[in-house]
Design an enzyme around this catalytic site. Structure first.
Site, mmCIF file in Angstrom:
data_model
loop_
_atom_site.group_PDB
_atom_site.id
_atom_site.type_symbol
_atom_site.label_atom_id
_atom_site.label_comp_id
_atom_site.label_asym_id
_atom_site.label_seq_id
_atom_site.Cartn_x
_atom_site.Cartn_y
_atom_site.Cartn_z
ATOM 1 N N THR A 64 -14.294 -7.324 16.753
ATOM 2 C CA THR A 64 -14.161 -6.313 17.670
ATOM 3 C C THR A 64 -13.501 -4.919 17.205
ATOM 4 O O THR A 64 -13.658 -3.932 17.955
ATOM 5 C CB THR A 64 -13.453 -6.817 18.965
ATOM 6 O OG1 THR A 64 -12.270 -7.115 18.777
ATOM 7 C CG2 THR A 64 -14.160 -7.859 19.515
ATOM 8 N N LYS A 109 -2.905 2.296 1.672
ATOM 9 C CA LYS A 109 -1.371 2.534 1.816
ATOM 10 C C LYS A 109 -0.828 1.560 0.902
ATOM 11 O O LYS A 109 0.350 1.357 0.743
ATOM 12 C CB LYS A 109 -0.891 2.430 3.252
ATOM 13 C CG LYS A 109 -0.922 3.355 4.066
ATOM 14 C CD LYS A 109 -0.299 3.363 5.386
ATOM 15 C CE LYS A 109 1.100 2.899 5.385
ATOM 16 N NZ LYS A 109 1.875 4.020 4.801
ATOM 17 N N TYR A 166 0.115 -6.362 3.114
ATOM 18 C CA TYR A 166 -0.989 -6.362 2.284
ATOM 19 C C TYR A 166 -0.757 -7.227 0.870
ATOM 20 O O TYR A 166 -1.733 -8.282 0.810
ATOM 21 C CB TYR A 166 -1.217 -4.959 1.687
ATOM 22 C CG TYR A 166 -1.977 -3.654 2.652
ATOM 23 C CD1 TYR A 166 -2.008 -4.339 4.038
ATOM 24 C CD2 TYR A 166 -1.939 -2.423 2.093
ATOM 25 C CE1 TYR A 166 -2.621 -3.202 4.873
ATOM 26 C CE2 TYR A 166 -2.208 -1.469 3.293
ATOM 27 C CZ TYR A 166 -2.704 -1.751 4.634
ATOM 28 O OH TYR A 166 -3.399 -0.884 5.331
#
Length: 396
Positions: free
Chosen positions: A42, A152, A183
């Protein structure tokens, strides 16, 4: 406009109908070649992945999120599964039956805790671990996992920043020295858990441009709500922050359509899909400045722009924090989908975008060298997504 969405919306606990549906889905794979599991369907990129893949007859798509987005699917080969991925029991029950998955697209993150915090790192790693625990033992045909993070990756989450002037980061730029970056944690988890016969890639977009009411850092939603309120109240359409962010190229835009297509390319192109942990910047192309395109945005939204558009003292947080009732008036007057201002807009994020203390520009050399040439102009992307949000009745 589209065919109805097939939905599997069950709560935790035994559910015979749910299990029967999964068995049927497993049988249908005989007529297809690839089966996608989109984690975060979504969101900005998740929606574009679903739209693109369901238009291809060789794909079947499982879309995973806690709540449906309310918009219909484009095809008969799409199945929505409501699942709380932070709940290991719910995740195991819902996803362990998906034995036919060939491709995983990870385009979500848990945003309850601040970036750069141990809690954020631990939560996102736990969420991915729950999914891998459910999928890996039984999905014997798994070919590729495509992970989305961001540019980032190249800078610390908090000061001190040191960009050394104008830098175009490439994918080989080293990790920054900080204790917690989710990350890095997700990359390390894939490296640890995936076997050598499963390829995986990492995609690093900049400022994402797309349409979704389910995205925490939603630039287009925030921009459109701000412009709509300015028009409704006859407020000047101005911006504040750092002058560098107004006058210079300092951040890359990433159209959600481009990012989705790059995920698919890296997952299916024979020259890259078998690589282990290959990283790719996912940015739209040419640099831009807000000073150059602000008048085009004002014309699109039909708002008043004063001669001096940049007002250093202006902040979105201060100007918009009490405008929730105004947004409710706009929604009612224009017959829009029922949303609260906070569903679409994040004023803290807008202040961060226009006040970014460091330039984050990424190189496209690697993807272009390997054959991925899709690109978008930033102003064209923004105008396109305004039209999409209007068509979806999210904005006037």
């Amino acid at each position: 406009m589209h065919a109805p969405m097939h939905s599997i919306l069950n709560t935790r606990g035994p559910n015979q109908k749910y299990h029967q549906s999964c068995k049927l889905m497993g049988q249908e794979i005989k007529a297809t070649q690839n089966v996608a599991l989109i984690i975060g369907v979504t969101g900005l990129v998740g929606k574009e992945l679903a739209r693109s893949l369901t238009m291809r007859s060789e794909w079947k798509v499982y879309g995973i999120a806690r709540r449906p987005d309310g918009f219909p699917s484009q095809g008969y080969n799409y199945y929505f599964i409501s699942c709380d991925l932070l709940d290991p029991v719910d995740t195991m029950e819902k996803l362990s039956l998906l034995e036919d998955v060939t491709h995983i697209f990870w385009v979500t993150w848990a945003s309850q805790f601040p970036l750069g915090s141990k809690e954020c790192c631990d939560q996102n790693q736990a969420m991915m671990s729950n999914v891998l625990n459910a999928i890996l033992p039984r999905a014997k045909a798994l070919k590729h996992v495509s992970l989305q993070t961001g540019t980032k990756h190249y800078i610390p989450s908090a000061a001190p920043f040191d960009s050394g002037g104008v830098v175009y980061y490439d994918e080989e730029s080293p990790r920054v020295l900080e204790s917690y970056n989710f990350y890095y944690a997700l990359e390390d988890l894939l490296r640890e858990r995936l076997t050598s016969n499963v390829g995986w890639s990492v995609h690093r977009p900049g400022l994402l441009l797309g349409s979704s009411p389910r995205t925490a850092f939603n630039f287009m939603g925030s921009l459109c709500v701000y412009a709509s309120i300015c028009r409704h109240l006859s407020l000047p359409f101005v911006v504040g922050g750092a002058r560098m962010c107004w006058e210079e190229a300092y951040i890359d835009a990433s159209d959600a359509r481009l990012v989705a297509q790059q995920h698919i390319w890296a997952s299916t192109d024979d020259s890259v899909s078998l690589a282990i942990g290959e990283a790719f910047n996912a940015v739209s192309g040419s640099p831009f400045t807000w000073k150059e395109i602000w008048l085009a945005l004002a014309a699109k939204f039909q708002v008043f722009v004063p001669e001096e558009m940049f007002v250093p003292s202006f902040t979105f947080s201060a100007a918009m924090h009490d405008k929730g009732p105004v947004w409710e008036e706009i929604v009612e007057k224009e017959g829009l989908k029922r949303t609260q201002m906070e569903d679409l807009a994040n004023w803290w994020f807008m202040d961060a975008v226009f006040g970014c203390p460091v330039k984050i520009l990424a190189s496209r050399n690697k993807v272009e060298r390997l054959g991925f040439g899709t690109s978008f102009g930033t102003v064209e992307s923004i105008l396109y997504w305004v039209d999409c949000m209007r068509e979806e009745k999210l904005i006037p």
